[in-house]
Design a protein around this motif. Structure first.
Motif, PDB file in Angstrom:
ATOM      1  N   PHE A  98       0.855  -1.184   0.000  1.00  0.00           N
ATOM      2  CA  PHE A  98       0.000   0.000   0.000  1.00  0.00           C
ATOM      3  C   PHE A  98       0.891   1.234   0.000  1.00  0.00           C
ATOM      4  O   PHE A  98       1.768   1.379   0.847  1.00  0.00           O
ATOM      5  N   GLY A  99       0.710   2.100  -0.977  1.00  0.00           N
ATOM      6  CA  GLY A  99       1.496   3.322  -1.083  1.00  0.00           C
ATOM      7  C   GLY A  99       0.747   4.332  -1.920  1.00  0.00           C
ATOM      8  O   GLY A  99      -0.352   4.072  -2.428  1.00  0.00           O
ATOM      9  N   TRP A 100       1.350   5.498  -2.103  1.00  0.00           N
ATOM     10  CA  TRP A 100       0.684   6.552  -2.859  1.00  0.00           C
ATOM     11  C   TRP A 100       0.448   6.138  -4.301  1.00  0.00           C
ATOM     12  O   TRP A 100      -0.510   6.566  -4.933  1.00  0.00           O
ATOM     13  N   HIS A 101       1.312   5.293  -4.859  1.00  0.00           N
ATOM     14  CA  HIS A 101       1.161   4.881  -6.253  1.00  0.00           C
ATOM     15  C   HIS A 101       0.223   3.684  -6.413  1.00  0.00           C
ATOM     16  O   HIS A 101      -0.110   3.308  -7.533  1.00  0.00           O
ATOM     17  N   THR A 102      -0.215   3.072  -5.311  1.00  0.00           N
ATOM     18  CA  THR A 102      -1.159   1.958  -5.396  1.00  0.00           C
ATOM     19  C   THR A 102      -2.495   2.269  -4.737  1.00  0.00           C
ATOM     20  O   THR A 102      -3.294   1.366  -4.515  1.00  0.00           O
ATOM     21  N   VAL A 103      -2.736   3.533  -4.424  1.00  0.00           N
ATOM     22  CA  VAL A 103      -3.988   3.922  -3.772  1.00  0.00           C
ATOM     23  C   VAL A 103      -5.182   3.562  -4.649  1.00  0.00           C
ATOM     24  O   VAL A 103      -6.192   3.049  -4.150  1.00  0.00           O
ATOM     25  N   ALA A 104      -5.082   3.812  -5.937  1.00  0.00           N
ATOM     26  CA  ALA A 104      -6.200   3.500  -6.836  1.00  0.00           C
ATOM     27  C   ALA A 104      -6.473   1.993  -6.855  1.00  0.00           C
ATOM     28  O   ALA A 104      -7.629   1.561  -6.862  1.00  0.00           O
ATOM     29  N   LEU A 105      -5.425   1.201  -6.831  1.00  0.00           N
ATOM     30  CA  LEU A 105      -5.579  -0.248  -6.841  1.00  0.00           C
ATOM     31  C   LEU A 105      -6.289  -0.735  -5.586  1.00  0.00           C
ATOM     32  O   LEU A 105      -7.197  -1.558  -5.650  1.00  0.00           O
ATOM     33  N   TRP A 106      -5.873  -0.223  -4.442  1.00  0.00           N
ATOM     34  CA  TRP A 106      -6.477  -0.643  -3.179  1.00  0.00           C
ATOM     35  C   TRP A 106      -7.815   0.050  -2.921  1.00  0.00           C
ATOM     36  O   TRP A 106      -8.689  -0.511  -2.258  1.00  0.00           O
ATOM     37  N   GLY A 107      -8.002   1.267  -3.426  1.00  0.00           N
ATOM     38  CA  GLY A 107      -9.223   2.019  -3.159  1.00  0.00           C
ATOM     39  C   GLY A 107     -10.349   1.746  -4.136  1.00  0.00           C
ATOM     40  O   GLY A 107     -11.506   2.050  -3.840  1.00  0.00           O
ATOM     41  N   ALA A 108     -10.051   1.190  -5.294  1.00  0.00           N
ATOM     42  CA  ALA A 108     -11.079   0.957  -6.310  1.00  0.00           C
ATOM     43  C   ALA A 108     -12.223   0.066  -5.814  1.00  0.00           C
ATOM     44  O   ALA A 108     -13.390   0.407  -6.036  1.00  0.00           O
ATOM     45  N   PRO A 109     -11.959  -1.045  -5.145  1.00  0.00           N
ATOM     46  CA  PRO A 109     -13.095  -1.849  -4.678  1.00  0.00           C
ATOM     47  C   PRO A 109     -14.007  -1.075  -3.724  1.00  0.00           C
ATOM     48  O   PRO A 109     -15.234  -1.165  -3.828  1.00  0.00           O
ATOM     49  N   LEU A 110     -13.430  -0.306  -2.824  1.00  0.00           N
ATOM     50  CA  LEU A 110     -14.233   0.490  -1.898  1.00  0.00           C
ATOM     51  C   LEU A 110     -15.018   1.567  -2.658  1.00  0.00           C
ATOM     52  O   LEU A 110     -16.191   1.793  -2.388  1.00  0.00           O
ATOM     53  N   ALA A 111     -14.365   2.196  -3.637  1.00  0.00           N
ATOM     54  CA  ALA A 111     -15.041   3.223  -4.428  1.00  0.00           C
ATOM     55  C   ALA A 111     -16.229   2.622  -5.195  1.00  0.00           C
ATOM     56  O   ALA A 111     -17.319   3.200  -5.216  1.00  0.00           O
ATOM     57  N   PHE A 112     -16.032   1.453  -5.808  1.00  0.00           N
ATOM     58  CA  PHE A 112     -17.126   0.806  -6.540  1.00  0.00           C
ATOM     59  C   PHE A 112     -18.259   0.407  -5.591  1.00  0.00           C
ATOM     60  O   PHE A 112     -19.434   0.515  -5.934  1.00  0.00           O
ATOM     61  N   LEU A 113     -17.907  -0.050  -4.401  1.00  0.00           N
ATOM     62  CA  LEU A 113     -18.921  -0.409  -3.413  1.00  0.00           C
ATOM     63  C   LEU A 113     -19.730   0.822  -2.999  1.00  0.00           C
ATOM     64  O   LEU A 113     -20.962   0.768  -2.929  1.00  0.00           O
ATOM     65  N   LEU A 114     -19.052   1.937  -2.756  1.00  0.00           N
ATOM     66  CA  LEU A 114     -19.751   3.169  -2.372  1.00  0.00           C
ATOM     67  C   LEU A 114     -20.606   3.703  -3.516  1.00  0.00           C
ATOM     68  O   LEU A 114     -21.729   4.169  -3.283  1.00  0.00           O
ATOM     69  N   ILE A 115     -20.113   3.640  -4.732  1.00  0.00           N
ATOM     70  CA  ILE A 115     -20.899   4.094  -5.890  1.00  0.00           C
ATOM     71  C   ILE A 115     -22.142   3.227  -6.050  1.00  0.00           C
ATOM     72  O   ILE A 115     -23.247   3.731  -6.285  1.00  0.00           O
ATOM     73  N   GLY A 116     -21.985   1.910  -5.904  1.00  0.00           N
ATOM     74  CA  GLY A 116     -23.135   1.005  -5.997  1.00  0.00           C
ATOM     75  C   GLY A 116     -24.150   1.265  -4.909  1.00  0.00           C
ATOM     76  O   GLY A 116     -25.362   1.305  -5.164  1.00  0.00           O
ATOM     77  N   ALA A 117     -23.684   1.460  -3.676  1.00  0.00           N
ATOM     78  CA  ALA A 117     -24.596   1.736  -2.565  1.00  0.00           C
ATOM     79  C   ALA A 117     -25.309   3.069  -2.782  1.00  0.00           C
ATOM     80  O   ALA A 117     -26.515   3.188  -2.516  1.00  0.00           O
ATOM     81  N   GLY A 118     -24.601   4.064  -3.281  1.00  0.00           N
ATOM     82  CA  GLY A 118     -25.217   5.359  -3.568  1.00  0.00           C
ATOM     83  C   GLY A 118     -26.267   5.259  -4.659  1.00  0.00           C
ATOM     84  O   GLY A 118     -27.336   5.883  -4.571  1.00  0.00           O
ATOM     85  N   THR A 119     -25.987   4.476  -5.684  1.00  0.00           N
ATOM     86  CA  THR A 119     -26.949   4.290  -6.774  1.00  0.00           C
ATOM     87  C   THR A 119     -28.211   3.600  -6.272  1.00  0.00           C
ATOM     88  O   THR A 119     -29.330   3.999  -6.608  1.00  0.00           O
ATOM     89  N   ILE A 120     -28.030   2.579  -5.459  1.00  0.00           N
ATOM     90  CA  ILE A 120     -29.194   1.869  -4.906  1.00  0.00           C
ATOM     91  C   ILE A 120     -29.997   2.802  -4.000  1.00  0.00           C
ATOM     92  O   ILE A 120     -31.234   2.847  -4.066  1.00  0.00           O
ATOM     93  N   ALA A 121     -29.310   3.562  -3.158  1.00  0.00           N
ATOM     94  CA  ALA A 121     -30.004   4.492  -2.252  1.00  0.00           C
ATOM     95  C   ALA A 121     -30.779   5.544  -3.045  1.00  0.00           C
ATOM     96  O   ALA A 121     -31.918   5.862  -2.715  1.00  0.00           O
ATOM     97  N   ALA A 122     -30.167   6.084  -4.102  1.00  0.00           N
ATOM     98  CA  ALA A 122     -30.845   7.098  -4.917  1.00  0.00           C
ATOM     99  C   ALA A 122     -32.064   6.504  -5.614  1.00  0.00           C
ATOM    100  O   ALA A 122     -33.115   7.142  -5.695  1.00  0.00           O
ATOM    101  N   SER A 123     -31.928   5.271  -6.087  1.00  0.00           N
ATOM    102  CA  SER A 123     -33.050   4.612  -6.751  1.00  0.00           C
ATOM    103  C   SER A 123     -34.196   4.377  -5.778  1.00  0.00           C
ATOM    104  O   SER A 123     -35.371   4.630  -6.111  1.00  0.00           O
ATOM    105  N   LEU A 124     -33.888   3.913  -4.579  1.00  0.00           N
ATOM    106  CA  LEU A 124     -34.936   3.692  -3.577  1.00  0.00           C
ATOM    107  C   LEU A 124     -35.589   5.001  -3.159  1.00  0.00           C
ATOM    108  O   LEU A 124     -36.809   5.060  -2.964  1.00  0.00           O
ATOM    109  N   ARG A 125     -34.794   6.044  -3.039  1.00  0.00           N
ATOM    110  CA  ARG A 125     -35.332   7.350  -2.648  1.00  0.00           C
ATOM    111  C   ARG A 125     -36.276   7.880  -3.738  1.00  0.00           C
ATOM    112  O   ARG A 125     -37.346   8.422  -3.451  1.00  0.00           O
ATOM    113  N   ARG A 126     -35.868   7.714  -4.994  1.00  0.00           N
ATOM    114  CA  ARG A 126     -36.700   8.166  -6.101  1.00  0.00           C
ATOM    115  C   ARG A 126     -38.034   7.424  -6.108  1.00  0.00           C
ATOM    116  O   ARG A 126     -39.084   8.017  -6.331  1.00  0.00           O
TER     117      ARG A 126
END
Length: 153
Positions: A98-126
């Protein structure tokens, strides 16, 4: 008998195939265990998706021998890993540090999880805000007559 042979064959196929040759092994079991543990975390630069412990490539064999030589010389596991990273780059590690040059590699799964959760939440809210559809307006007498005429013809 056939069933027993096929069971043994399936079990043999499920076991990991280690490419370490008997001539490469160290006499000291503790050092050999350390070498095997290190070899399982190092990528074969030829095969790329295998560890050097599993690869039959000549470069993987050379790396296995190098790891054992460094361990016999008294290097720690971190020193051996650092030596190989300095020589071949971070790509040699199957699990990148884990380092500054691998942040995207390690953070991508969390980012995709948050984007998916946000999409589901927005859909349910709508859906919740939309509520139920408006009630159907009954047909007028004129519209009923036109509908009956259309159905008869």
């Amino acid at each position: 008998m056939r069933a027993l042979l096929s069971l043994l064959l399936m079990l043999g196929l499920c076991l990991p195939a280690h490419a370490v040759l008997p001539g490469e092994m160290l006499a000291d079991p503790a050092l050999e265990a350390r070498a095997r543990a290190l070899s399982q975390d190092l990528r074969c630069l030829v095969c790329q998706n295998q560890s050097i412990d599993d690869s039959d490539a000549q470069l993987a064999r050379d790396l296995r021998v190098l790891v054992r030589e460094r361990l016999k010389a008294g290097d720690t596991d971190d020193q051996v890993t650092s030596f190989l990273v300095a020589r071949y780059g971070e790509f040699v590690l199957l699990t990148p540090r884990f380092g500054w040059h691998t942040v995207a590699l390690w953070g991508a799964p969390l980012a995709f999880l948050l984007i998916g959760a946000g999409t589901i939440a927005a859909s349910l809210r709508r859906r919740r805000l939309a509520g139920e559809p408006p009630p159907a307006v009954p047909l007028s007498d004129d519209e009923k007559a036109k509908l009956e005429a259309a159905l008869r013809s």
